[in-house]
Structures are given as structure tokens and as C-alpha cells.
Write an enzyme that holds these catalytic residues in place. Structure first.
Site, PDB file in Angstrom:
ATOM      1  N   SER A 299      47.750  46.755  25.603  1.00 33.17           N
ATOM      2  CA  SER A 299      46.577  47.627  25.656  1.00 33.17           C
ATOM      3  C   SER A 299      46.824  49.031  25.139  1.00 33.17           C
ATOM      4  O   SER A 299      45.869  49.783  24.916  1.00 33.17           O
ATOM      5  CB  SER A 299      46.043  47.695  27.089  1.00 33.17           C
TER       6      SER A 299
ATOM      7  N   HIS B 292      33.829  44.253  33.946  1.00 33.71           N
ATOM      8  CA  HIS B 292      33.695  45.690  34.176  1.00 33.71           C
ATOM      9  C   HIS B 292      32.261  46.184  34.060  1.00 33.71           C
ATOM     10  O   HIS B 292      31.989  47.364  34.302  1.00 33.71           O
ATOM     11  CB  HIS B 292      34.530  46.465  33.141  1.00 33.71           C
TER      12      HIS B 292
END
Length: 601
Positions: free
Chosen positions: A319, A362
Site C-alpha cells: 500500500s 470503507h
């Protein structure tokens, strides 16, 4: 009477013949002496001098290495050696036996001496023993008449006062190999060492210096009577590095027992302030010849202490690569600060389903929120729209996928794939699913910790193409650092997301936040899989990292910078099989940045 006269004549004739012969011989002798002393005088003077004078190469002191504050990182210490010249030794066995009565030699040592004598010319000195004590030197000098061909040489041993803290960038010195051997007379000196890795190897010619010469008068036994002449040669040049030994030690200790690497850069110049690869090793072991036991221990260690992980370790950036993808998408106009994607926890593509690390999703995310939460779905969507070519172009512009040009010969390229690479490597077309995986820094994407440090530096310094260096840059060199074609507005959007990663209570690195009189850091976490998780395992429940063997646990990564408003330091941390970027790598990076700020380098 006539008979007596005849006898007299014969005697006179014989006398004349003898006299003439003697005269001729005398003339020949005079001519020969004249020839030898006048016409051949210089030649025989040289031969006489060669018998009387022993010429030996003088090894100049190797250049020392210092950190940015003048702290010694590599230097030399006195070393007494016992050497032997085969052509001056009538009976090698007898001489070695006499030597062993004074200083013991193992069978291996004795066999090596004989091999070295056999493999070298008879006039080349061969090392018998080094690192002699003064008592041993005294005993050998006292017994010199009984050890023909043996003499004492005062040399220098390379030493590394900081031990394992500097091993991976300094490297070490070792014995001259056939590959190293050139015409330099220094390379024929017994026990001479050359740089074998790291900066010791890169700057070998500068550090080595040029050989000197010492002429000694010796007697018939080869014993030194007096010194006639000495040429000290030219000492090696000293190196002054950008490393701060205080930060270097702190950064390495911050890893504890973990395995991995960390690099700290000055974001404006590219100067390397700390360069860590752990576990490390003591380079002093190689100076006098590492033992089989120590060598095997290093080779058999599963955490590979001999590997310079900062430039040789190639890891999926995970990430942390979302910084690259976000900037590429902003630059391409695919998104802006307000573009939103809805993360439900999964995204179908063809007959495959791609999952977010947060299985329940999310919700709606813009780029700043997606960086803060490290939302995979957001970057899957962005990567699909961008395509691999634009992602690859931005990554390479930021210093990934190719060597940085640092002066270490074991640096690796990493890998930023694209369509052409896929065809060349596998003979197949690039697939959309591969873009999705590349969008979160996995799949084919590989990077070294140094490249990650360069990437984050080029982003937070406003888009300037710094190059990492162990040497301080002049003002002229700093002025040549080029501005990359990246919008400062888009850089600020990405920096805003990285600030939220650490300083928002819901950010993935919130646990590593600090506030030093208002000074804070920003950054990005990363966690990369080293094993493939099957669909069956997902359905039955993915095993926790702590329940897996160490080598199957995820790698943990973090890239960060400080201060948040005017970045000066950038750090990249990779913890091998550290399980969690937020839980392991980010706290280490936070400690390192705080120390850099306290030291005010």
C-alpha cells in the site's frame, strides 16, 4: 762444452716462453679487470647491490572513512607480520620447523604457506603469520640468524570501530584474488587487502593509495643491517560520508530482533543519513580471515545477515505504492480531490472477485480518505481507469523500477511492469486484473527500500528528482537537481492524505503519531502477502499471521517524512515477515524520524 751451451739455450728459450706466457696472461688479466671494472662496472655494481640491498614494497596507509561529523567509521591499526622469501631460504622445511619452535603453526597454516610459495615467484615474500605480539616479534628478531629468509614487516590492519552498524554500506576488505590481481606492486604484498564489498570496493582505487619503497642493507644471511632509503608512497584518500553515525546506530537498534531495512534521506539533497540492513555482521571478522565456524553461521542464518537488504532486497511495496497511483491518477485527470468511489469490501471483475483488506468495506472514499484508510477498492477502481502504462510511468519518474545510481555494486533494479514487459517476459498480453493488483503495489511490482525512500522524498520535496548519495553535494550539484513535471497542487493533495494516515485517529498509522513542539510526521503504511490465500481459506477463515511460521508472515512497510509542513527527512522501513505495516514498521519509522528531528542533522 757444446752440450752445456745447448742446455743453456734450451733453458733460456723456455724461460722466454714462460715469461712471454706470463706477460700475455698478465695482459689478459689487466684487460679483463679493465673490462669488468670500466666497461661492465655498472652492471656488476648493480649485481653487488642486489646481493647487499634488499628492496621491499611499502604499503601506504589505506584512507580512513568518516561520518558527516568526523566520527571514524573505518581506519587502520598497527600489525606485525612474519614473512619469508623462498630464494633466501636454503631449506624451507628446516626454516619452518625453526619458526614453529618460536610460534606454533597449525597444519592448515603450514600447508597454506607452502602453497603460496609454490604459486608465487621465489623472490616474492609470503606471509607466515600476522597479528604478532611484540614478544613474538622480539623472539623472531633474536633468532633471525637461524631463520634465513624470514623477516618482520610492520603493516596495517583495517578496522571498523562501529562494527556491525556500518557493515552493509562500508563493506569490508579481504585478500587479493586472481581476479583482483593487476600490475600494481601493492597487490603482490603478502597479506595485502582490497575492498570486497560496499564503499570499500567502490572507492578501492582512491582508498588504496600508491606503493612506496624501502631499501635495506642486508648481510650474507639476509639479516637487515641498516635502512638505506625510504619512499613512503602516497597515502590513500579519506572519505567523508553523509551518514550520521548517531542516527545510524539508533535506527538499527530500533529494529530490535526484527529483520529488514531502513533508509533515511535528506529530501532536498538526497544525502543518505542512515542506511540500515538487519541483521548485520561484524566486518572486522573479514579483516584477518573469517573462521569456518563464523562463516557457516552467517550463511546458515535464515535472516541472511550478509544480504544488503536496503538495495538488494526486492519487496512488493504494497500500500505504500498507493502514493504513486494516487499521484498518477491526479496528474492524468482521472480523479480530483473530490472524486468518490464506494468501497463495499469487494469488487468483481470478470470471473474473479477482488477484496479490500477491510472485508465489510470503507464506504464512500475520496483520495485523501482512501490514503488515510488504505482502501484497496478505491485504488482498484483508479488502477482500472488509469491502466498500467500511466502507473508505470509515474513510478519510474519517482525513482522505482531501476537502479538509483548509488555507489554500491549489489543494488538491484526492482520491477515496475508494463504491457511490453509482460509480452517480453511471458509472451502474453497484459490483463486488467493485473492492473488491479498493481494498483495496490502487489503482483509483479517489486521495490528496494532505497527506492521507496527516493519515491517518498521526490513526492514530499515538491517534485524534485533527487538522487541518493553517500557523498555531500556541492551547492552547484544541488542546483542541478531538476524539477519533475508533477503539479505541486496534486502533490499537496497526496501529502494531505499521508498526513491523515498518521495524525487522524482513524488513520492506519495513528499509533505511531508524535508531536514534538508542533512538529509531526506524515506517511503511508503497507502490508504485503508472501503467500497466496486460496478461496477455500477465505471461506473457512484466513489464518492469523502470528499462527504462521515466521517465513510465511506478511512483510510490513512504512514510508514517512517530517516535519509535516516543511519536510526535511524521509524514511522507508521494511520489516521482513513483520505482519503489519501499522503495528510494526510505522512505530520503527516514527522513532527514527523523531531521533532525526532531535539531532537536527
Amino acid at each position: 762444452m757444446n752440450r752445456d751451451n745447448d742446455k743453456g739455450k734450451i733453458l733460456l728459450r723456455r724461460t722466454m716462453i714462460v715469461a712471454v706466457g706470463a706477460f700475455v696472461l698478465l695482459l689478459m688479466l689487466i684487460f679483463r679487470l679493465y673490462y669488468l671494472q670500466v666497461y661492465q662496472g655498472d652492471k656488476y655494481k648493480v649485481l653487488a647491490d642486489e646481493n647487499r640491498i634488499s628492496s621491499r614494497v611499502m604499503v601506504p596507509p589505506r584512507g580512513s572513512v568518516y561520518d558527516r561529523n568526523g566520527v571514524v567509521l573505518a581506519t587502520n591499526e598497527q600489525n606485525f607480520q612474519a614473512l619469508i622469501i623462498a630464494e633466501q631460504t636454503p631449506d624451507l622445511e628446516e626454516t619452518l620447523n625453526g619458526f614453529k619452535k618460536i610460534i606454533p603453526l597449525s597444519n592448515d597454516e603450514e600447508n597454506k604457506i607452502k602453497r603460496d610459495i609454490y604459486n608465487n615467484k621465489k623472490f616474492v615474500p609470503v606471509k607466515i603469520k600476522d597479528n604478532l605480539t611484540w614478544e613474538e616479534v622480539s623472539s623472531l628478531l633474536l633468532n633471525a640468524p637461524y631463520l634465513p629468509g624470514v623477516f618482520i614487516n610492520e603493516g596495517l590492519n583495517r578496522t571498523y570501530p562501529q562494527g556491525d552498524y556500518t557493515a552493509h554500506f562500508l563493506g569490508y576488505v579481504g585478500a587479493v584474488s586472481e581476479e583482483d590481481a593487476k600490475n600494481d606492486p601493492l597487490l603482490m604484498v603478502p597479506g595485502f587487502k582490497v575492498g570486497k564489498s560496499g564503499l570499500e570496493k567502490t572507492y578501492e582505487q582512491d582508498l588504496r593509495g600508491q606503493a612506496g619503497d624501502i631499501k635495506l642493507e642486508v648481510n650474507a644471511y639476509g639479516r637487515v643491517m641498516k635502512e638505506i632509503e625510504r619512499d613512503k608512497g602516497i597515502p590513500g584518500e579519506d572519505l567523508h560520508l553523509t551518514i550520521d553515525s548517531r542516527l545510524q546506530k539508533f535506527a538499527q537498534d530500533a529494529f530490535g530482533t526484527e529483520s529488514g531495512a531502513a533508509v533515511v534521506l535528506d529530501v532536498h539533497s538526497g544525502e543518505i543519513l542512515a542506511f540500515v540492513s538487519v541483521p548485520s555482521f561484524d566486518p572486522n571478522l573479514f579483516t584477518t580471515g573469517i573462521s569456518h565456524k563464523d562463516w557457516n553461521a552467517l550463511l546458515e542464518n535464515e535472516r541472511h545477515p550478509l544480504t544488503n537488504k536496503a538495495v538488494s532486497g526486492q519487496y512488493s511495496p504494497g500500500s505504500t505504492f498507493k502514493i504513486v497511483v494516487a499521484l498518477a491518477a491526479l496528474e492524468a485527470g482521472i480523479i480530483d480531490e473530490n472524486t468518490v468511489f464506494d468501497c463495499t469490501g469487494s469488487m468483481p471483475l470478470g470471473n474473479h472477485v477482488f477484496h479490500c483488506w477491510r472485508h465489510w468495506g470503507h464506504g464512500k472514499q475520496n483520495v485523501v480518505e482512501a490514503l488515510k484508510n488504505s482502501c484497496d477498492i478505491f485504488f482498484y477502481e483508479v488502477a482500472l481507469q488509469l491502466g498500467i502504462e500511466k502507473i508505470a510511468a509515474m513510478a519510474r519518474m519517482l525513482g522505482m523500477g531501476h537502479k538509483t545510481g548509488i555507489t554500491l555494486d549489489n543494488e538491484r533494479d526492482g520491477l515496475i511492469p508494463d504491457s511490453a514487459w509482460k509480452i517480453e517476459r511471458y509472451g502474453e498480453k497484459w490483463q486488467q486484473g493485473e492492473s488491479v493488483i498493481a494498483g495496490i503495489g502487489q503482483g509483479y511490482v517489486l521495490s528496494t527500500p532505497l527506492q521507496l525512500a527516493v519515491m517518498i522524498s521526490r513526492v514530499v520535496n515538491g517534485g524534485y528528482g533527487i538522487t541518493p548519495s553517500f557523498m555531500k553535494l556541492s551547492l552547484k550539484e544541488k542546483g542541478k537537481i531538476k524539477k519533475l513535471p508533477i503539479s505541486r497542487k496534486n502533490i499537496n493533495i497526496v501529502k494531505k492524505g499521508m498526513f491523515e494516515v498518521v495524525n487522524n485517529k482513524k488513520g492506519t498509522a495513528a499509533g505511531a503519531a508524535f508531536d514534538l513542539d508542533g512538529v509531526k510526521m506524515g506517511g503511508k503504511t503497507g502490508t504485503t502477502q508472501v503467500r497466496r490465500i486460496t478461496m477455500e481459506e477465505r471461506e473457512s477463515g484466513v489464518m492469523k499471521d502470528e499462527d504462521l511460521p515466521w517465513r510465511l508472515r506478511n512483510h510490513a512497510l512504512f514510508v514517512g517524512y517530517a516535519p509535516q509542513n516543511n519536510p526535511h527527512y524521509a524514511v522507508a522501513v521494511v520489516v521482513e515477515h513483520g505482519s503489519s505495516g501499522s503495528g510494526v514498521a510505522a512505530p520503527i519509522a516514527s522513532k527514527i524520524l523523531q531521533e532525526a528531528l532531535r539531532l537536527n542533522i
